[in-house]
Design an enzyme around this catalytic site. Structure first.
Site, PDB file in Angstrom:
ATOM      1  N   ASN A  11       0.857  -1.192   0.000  1.00  0.00           N
ATOM      2  CA  ASN A  11       0.000   0.000   0.000  1.00  0.00           C
ATOM      3  C   ASN A  11       0.891   1.238   0.000  1.00  0.00           C
ATOM      4  OD1 ASN A  11      -1.895   1.992   0.438  1.00  0.00           O
ATOM      5  ND2 ASN A  11      -2.194   1.484   2.599  1.00  0.00           N
ATOM      6  N   LYS A  13      -0.018   4.302  -0.347  1.00  0.00           N
ATOM      7  CA  LYS A  13      -0.669   5.511   0.193  1.00  0.00           C
ATOM      8  C   LYS A  13      -0.427   6.676  -0.776  1.00  0.00           C
ATOM      9  CE  LYS A  13       0.290   3.507   4.650  1.00  0.00           C
ATOM     10  NZ  LYS A  13       0.243   3.650   6.083  1.00  0.00           N
ATOM     11  N   HIS A  97      -9.301   1.143   4.788  1.00  0.00           N
ATOM     12  CA  HIS A  97      -8.017   1.315   5.485  1.00  0.00           C
ATOM     13  C   HIS A  97      -8.236   2.260   6.667  1.00  0.00           C
ATOM     14  CE1 HIS A  97      -3.914   2.542   6.348  1.00  0.00           C
ATOM     15  NE2 HIS A  97      -3.546   1.425   5.751  1.00  0.00           N
ATOM     16  N   GLU A  99      -6.624   4.657   7.740  1.00  0.00           N
ATOM     17  CA  GLU A  99      -6.430   6.088   7.437  1.00  0.00           C
ATOM     18  C   GLU A  99      -7.672   6.666   6.774  1.00  0.00           C
ATOM     19  OE1 GLU A  99      -2.725   5.651   5.353  1.00  0.00           O
ATOM     20  OE2 GLU A  99      -1.769   5.084   7.249  1.00  0.00           O
ATOM     21  N   GLU A 169      -5.229  -5.159  10.624  1.00  0.00           N
ATOM     22  CA  GLU A 169      -4.192  -4.154  10.812  1.00  0.00           C
ATOM     23  C   GLU A 169      -4.432  -3.408  12.129  1.00  0.00           C
ATOM     24  OE1 GLU A 169      -2.305  -2.905   6.894  1.00  0.00           O
ATOM     25  OE2 GLU A 169      -4.100  -1.687   7.104  1.00  0.00           O
ATOM     26  N   GLY A 175       2.556   2.189  10.539  1.00  0.00           N
ATOM     27  CA  GLY A 175       3.472   3.316  10.361  1.00  0.00           C
ATOM     28  C   GLY A 175       4.190   3.728  11.632  1.00  0.00           C
ATOM     29  N   SER A 214       3.613  -2.373  10.151  1.00  0.00           N
ATOM     30  CA  SER A 214       5.078  -2.367  10.254  1.00  0.00           C
ATOM     31  C   SER A 214       5.703  -3.718   9.914  1.00  0.00           C
ATOM     32  CB  SER A 214       5.518  -1.880  11.646  1.00  0.00           C
ATOM     33  OG  SER A 214       5.036  -0.555  11.863  1.00  0.00           O
TER      34      SER A 214
HETATM   35  C1  PEP Z   1      -0.641   0.052   6.012  1.00  0.00           C
HETATM   36  O1  PEP Z   1      -0.711   1.241   5.773  1.00  0.00           O
HETATM   37  O2  PEP Z   1      -1.543  -0.700   5.644  1.00  0.00           O
HETATM   38  C2  PEP Z   1       0.511  -0.437   6.756  1.00  0.00           C
HETATM   39  C3  PEP Z   1       0.494  -1.657   7.229  1.00  0.00           C
HETATM   40  O3  PEP Z   1       1.559   0.445   6.919  1.00  0.00           O
HETATM   41  P1  PEP Z   1       2.997   0.124   7.576  1.00  0.00           P
HETATM   42  O4  PEP Z   1       3.479  -1.175   6.990  1.00  0.00           O
HETATM   43  O5  PEP Z   1       3.867   1.286   7.184  1.00  0.00           O
HETATM   44  O6  PEP Z   1       2.787   0.024   9.046  1.00  0.00           O
END
Ligand code: PEP
Length: 253
Positions: A11, A13, A97, A99, A169, A175, A214
């Site tokens: 992803n 973003k 997501h 966000e 998630e 992040g 992450s």
């Molecule tokens: C995400 O945005 O779905 C995500 C898992 O980000 P990150 O791997 O940077 O934590």
């Protein structure tokens, strides 16, 4: 061993211009040319979708959008419809997501329409769910997941449930550099599967549950080996072709 093919989806973003996306895909394709036993997806911003479909054509890499509106067309400034995505030969779409939920007011009610709309259009939906840190601390993780999954899948027929991908998630791990422990990831992904099993045992066995938060080359193998983790939704580490390829390799057969 599970017969589910793992999916590693990156992803991006709001990152990468078309030129930067082209540079990424030229760097990635040689690494994943021979990838076997793993599905690979990239989720570029909407401006780079067409270019990535063209550049990835004939390779193992599928292209997913990051969002989609539930209506066929209309006065929804800034939104894209399922037909607009399929016209570009996009193969799937990330929905819900955290966000989008937190920053753009995405609701479970809208997701209940988006998920079946994506399926109907031939797009593979990746429905994101997960708890905030306070919810985990309060012991509300399962309640949150139950609510998001029941709502998000409410209008999906039982015989299409296995065509949905669910990404667990934990918001506190996105992040932040914090990763769920293998125990936390396994417990939550198994719970997600058990929720789907309340609708259809068969679908629950076939449905892919991803972990996101992450995930990086150095923790991917441990997370991807968990029995109920069928891949990863990767943010930061998907922006660099070598680190993304290393995660794909960790998921390979
Ligand atoms: C995400 O945005 O779905 C995500 C898992 O980000 P990150 O791997 O940077 O934590």
């Amino acid at each position: 061993m599970s017969s589910r093919t793992p999916l590693i989806a990156g992803n991006w973003k709001m990152n990468k211009t078309i030129a930067e996306a082209e540079e990424f895909i030229s760097g990635l394709l040689p690494h994943v040319f021979a990838a076997d036993g793993v599905d690979i997806g990239i989720c570029p911003p909407v401006t780079a979708l067409q270019a990535m479909v063209d550049s990835a054509r004939g390779s193992a890499v599928r292209v997913y959008a990051q969002n989609m509106h539930q209506a066929d067309s209309g006065a929804f400034t800034g939104e894209v419809s399922a037909a607009m995505l399929t016209e570009l030969e996009i193969q799937g779409v990330v929905l819900g997501h955290s966000e989008r939920r937190e920053l753009f007011g995405e609701t479970d009610k809208a997701l209940a329409l988006k998920v079946p709309k994506a399926l109907e259009a031939g797009l593979e939906p990746i429905l994101c769910v997960g708890e905030a840190e306070e919810e985990r601390e309060r012991g509300d993780t399962e309640r949150k997941l139950r609510h998001q999954i029941q709502e998000g899948l409410a209008k999906v027929a039982d015989d299409r449930l296995a065509d949905v991908v669910i990404a667990y998630e934990p918001i506190w791990a996105i992040g932040t550099g914090l990763t769920a422990t293998p125990e936390q990831a396994q417990e939550a992904c198994a719970f997600v599967r058990a929720l789907v099993a309340q609708r259809s045992d068969d679908a629950a066995q076939r449905l892919r549950v991803l972990y996101g938060g992450s995930m990086k080359p150095d923790n991917a193998a441990e997370l991807l080996a968990l029995p109920d983790v069928d891949g990863g939704l990767v943010g930061g580490a998907s922006l660099d072709p070598a680190s993304f390829a290393a995660i794909v390799e960790a998921a390979g057969a």
